[in-house]
Each structure stands twice: as structure tokens, then as C-alpha cells.
Enzyme design. Structure first.
Site, short mmCIF file in Angstrom:
data_model
loop_
_atom_site.label_atom_id
_atom_site.label_comp_id
_atom_site.label_asym_id
_atom_site.label_seq_id
_atom_site.Cartn_x
_atom_site.Cartn_y
_atom_site.Cartn_z
N GLU A 167 34.91 74.09 97.97
CA GLU A 167 34.90 75.22 98.91
C GLU A 167 33.87 75.00 100.02
OE1 GLU A 167 37.07 77.40 99.18
OE2 GLU A 167 38.10 77.16 97.25
N TYR A 223 32.75 84.39 101.64
CA TYR A 223 33.98 83.69 101.27
C TYR A 223 33.76 82.78 100.06
CZ TYR A 223 37.40 80.07 100.96
OH TYR A 223 38.31 79.18 100.46
N ASP A 261 39.90 83.52 103.85
CA ASP A 261 39.57 82.44 104.79
C ASP A 261 40.51 82.55 105.99
OD1 ASP A 261 42.03 81.53 103.87
OD2 ASP A 261 41.33 79.50 103.41
#
Length: 356
Positions: free
Chosen positions: A41, A122, A140
């Protein structure tokens, strides 16, 4: 409404999920490795899946656990990150790894993950949902686009983000929250694409308001493009007679901090000129090196010199030719090297030997 929509998407995901090295396929009763999820990520922020795959695999091979990464030297991690861009992510990666190692592992909730250095909303939601199966709304760029189209949100970005997040939260199921998060991201990456979305095969084509109104290509509404500011600077590429290169490690508080680069002006602070880093016959090349950062464009004037053996630099240090790895330079510095190599003073050759 949210259960049927999430069920439809999960059914689609079970059949069409992308095979990614950090992902546990749907239907496998295996807990994803939080370290691998977190690492992916962080790398995927503003970077494509195709670009990240090789980096993720190299990081996992070299530092297989978060504890191993936490113990790594800063310079080694920055060198391995070279070319992936947005280098503050690498510094944040190390800070977070060390915090996680110090506490004995990753926390398992979105709120606790947010407290770690370098983890924003996020990433915290993604790790919580995917690695720990917590219900968390993961938003996202792909999810923004999907939500904007499904609900025909006409408010321009970034003002629309609060509504987008609320809609995303509405659709997020309690069960399989991690699979659902990955499903929405896959939908945006493969079907609900920025241009020419494949609406005919989309599992959400029927409830999609933007498709029904024929405005899917206009969602999300983006703000007017700003003029990208331009900066200029200079870079010195020096090579000693034995082939060694004159490089310096950029200071941590500077852009590209902690990375190797060519001595030059402080272009990240608006300075265009700088004195040579070592005495020598420096030659300015006609070609310039150009690179685009996220918030400005950079043009660097490139000066080169073949430096005598015994030269004492005022800045930087000589790196022997066998220890010089261009792939460990950040992209902007690689572009400087590409320009410099057009000069016979810098091009690879046998060491110069002066007759006595």
C-alpha cells in the site's frame, strides 16, 4: 441497497480478482501478512501496480519481515527504492517499520494504525480491512472514480471527497471488508477506467447513475488544471581518471534526502547556480536534463569534467567504478547521467594515463 451492491461486486471479484504478489486470492482461508499488505500500500501510492511488483518482491526478499526492514541501514533502503519516486515514502516506510518493530507488531485497528508515523487515512483503512478484516472504508483514486460514477457525484474534486467517502462507507460490508476493498479498486483499475470505461461488462452497470445519464466520462469532476511551476538548476558530473564518479548523499531535509546524487545547486530551494564541487575543467553541455516532480518541473544544466587523480572535492566523495550502481540513483539523477554520458569526458572508457 448496500448489501446487494456489495454482493454483486464480491461475486464479480471472486471470478476476476487480479493475481498480485501481495494478495491472498478470494476463497483462501489464509490471513494476509500485514507487513506485505502495508508495504504494497505504501509503494502503490501514486504508483502503478506494474511498477510496484518488482520493487515489492525485492524488498520482501531482502527484508522478509518488518523487523528486518526496521534494522536496515537508511542508505540501503533508499538505494533499493531508487526509481520508484516520491522518496519521502521510503523515509516514512523506515520510520513506520521501526515504530512497529518497537511495539512488537502491527496494531489491528484503523485508529491505531493511523497513529503510526507515515500512515494516513487511506493506508490505515486498507491495512485494517485487508490484513485484519476490520470494516473500514478504503478510498483511493480508483474508488473515488467508481463512487463518483455510481452515484453521479457532480461536485468537483477535492470538495467531493467527503461525499465520496460517505458513499463508500455506505457500501462497505461488515463481512469480507478486505475483499470488498480490493474488489472496488480492481473494478476501477480494470473496468471503470478513467477513459473509455467498459460499462457493458461492469457488475454495477445497472445501478450506476452516471452510466444511466450518459455522463460517466465526465465523472469525477476534476478541478481546473493548475500551471505547473518550473525550476532550473545545475548538476556537476565529475569522473576521476580511474573511472570513479563524484557523488554526494543528499541531506535528509532536502528533496531526495538520503539518496545519492550529483552535486549541484539547491534547485529544490529555488537556487539555479552553485560553484563546482571540485577543482577542474568543467564543461557545460548543450543538452539539459528534465524531470517532472509532483508539484514542479525541473530543468538541470549539466556540467562535466574528467578530474585528475588526487583531486580533493569540496563536496561529495568519489565512488569507485565497481561500486557505482546507476539503478540506485533517483530518476532525476539518472536523467542527468544520461545527458552526461553523451560527453566523451564522462563516457565509459579505459582510465586515462598521462605520459611522463
Amino acid at each position: 441497497m448496500n448489501r446487494p451492491l456489495s454482493d454483486d461486486l464480491l461475486d464479480w471479484y471472486d471470478r476476476h480478482a487480479r493475481a498480485l504478489p501481495w494478495r491472498v486470492p478470494p476463497g483462501w482461508d489464509i490471513r494476509p501478512d500485514p507487513y506485505g499488505v502495508w508495504l504494497s500500500e505504501v509503494m502503490l501510492q501514486q504508483t502503478t501496480v506494474a511498477a510496484v511488483k518488482g520493487y515489492w518482491e525485492r524488498f520482501r526478499t531482502r527484508w522478509p519481515t518488518v523487523e528486518a526492514l526496521a534494522a536496515a541501514e537508511d542508505a540501503e533502503v533508499m538505494a533499493e527504492w531508487a526509481g520508484l519516486g516520491y522518496y519521502a515514502r521510503a523515509r516514512n516506510l523506515l520510520a513506520c517499520a521501526r515504530a512497529v518493530a518497537a511495539r512488537g507488531g502491527f496494531p489491528q485497528t484503523e485508529a491505531e494504525l493511523r497513529a503510526l508515523p507515515g500512515i494516513g487515512p487511506y493506508t490505515a483503512a486498507a491495512v485494517a480491512a485487508i490484513a485484519f478484516r476490520e470494516r473500514a472504508a478504503v478510498v483511493d483514486g480508483n474508488v473515488e472514480r467508481v463512487m463518483s460514477r455510481v452515484f453521479d457525484i457532480a461536485t468537483p474534486l477535492p470538495a467531493a471527497r467527503s461525499e465520496i467517502r460517505a458513499r463508500a462507507d455506505l457500501l462497505t460490508p461488515t463481512e469480507r471488508a478486505g475483499d470488498y476493498a480490493q474488489a472496488v479498486m480492481d473494478l476501477g483499475a480494470t473496468i471503470c477506467t478513467p477513459r473509455s470505461p467498459a460499462c457493458v461488462v461492469c457488475p454495477w452497470r445497472e445501478p450506476c447513475l452516471a452510466r444511466a445519464r450518459g455522463v460517466q466520462a465526465e465523472r469525477p469532476v476534476k478541478p481546473a488544471k493548475k500551471v505547473v511551476p518550473q525550476r532550473r538548476g545545475m548538476a556537476y558530473v565529475g569522473r576521476r581518471e580511474d573511472g570513479a564518479w563524484l557523488l554526494e548523499t543528499r541531506k535528509s531535509e532536502r528533496m531526495l534526502g538520503g539518496m545519492l546524487g550529483w552535486p549541484g545547486s539547491a534547485w529544490d530551494r529555488g537556487e539555479e547556480e552553485a560553484p563546482p564541487p571540485a577543482p577542474g575543467d568543467w564543461v557545460a553541455l548543450n543538452a539539459e536534463a528534465r524531470h517532472g516532480f509532483s508539484h514542479f518541473g525541473l530543468t538541470l544544466r549539466v556540467l562535466v569534467a574528467r578530474l585528475p587523480q588526487g583531486t580533493e572535492p569540496q563536496r561529495g566523495q568519489f565512488v569507485p567504478v565497481e561500486a557505482f550502481h546507476p539503478d540506485r540513483l533517483p530518476t532525476a539523477m539518472r536523467r542527468v547521467l544520461e545527458v552526461a554520458r553523451t560527453s566523451p569526458l564522462i563516457a565509459d572508457s579505459e582510465p586515462i594515463v598521462h605520459e611522463t
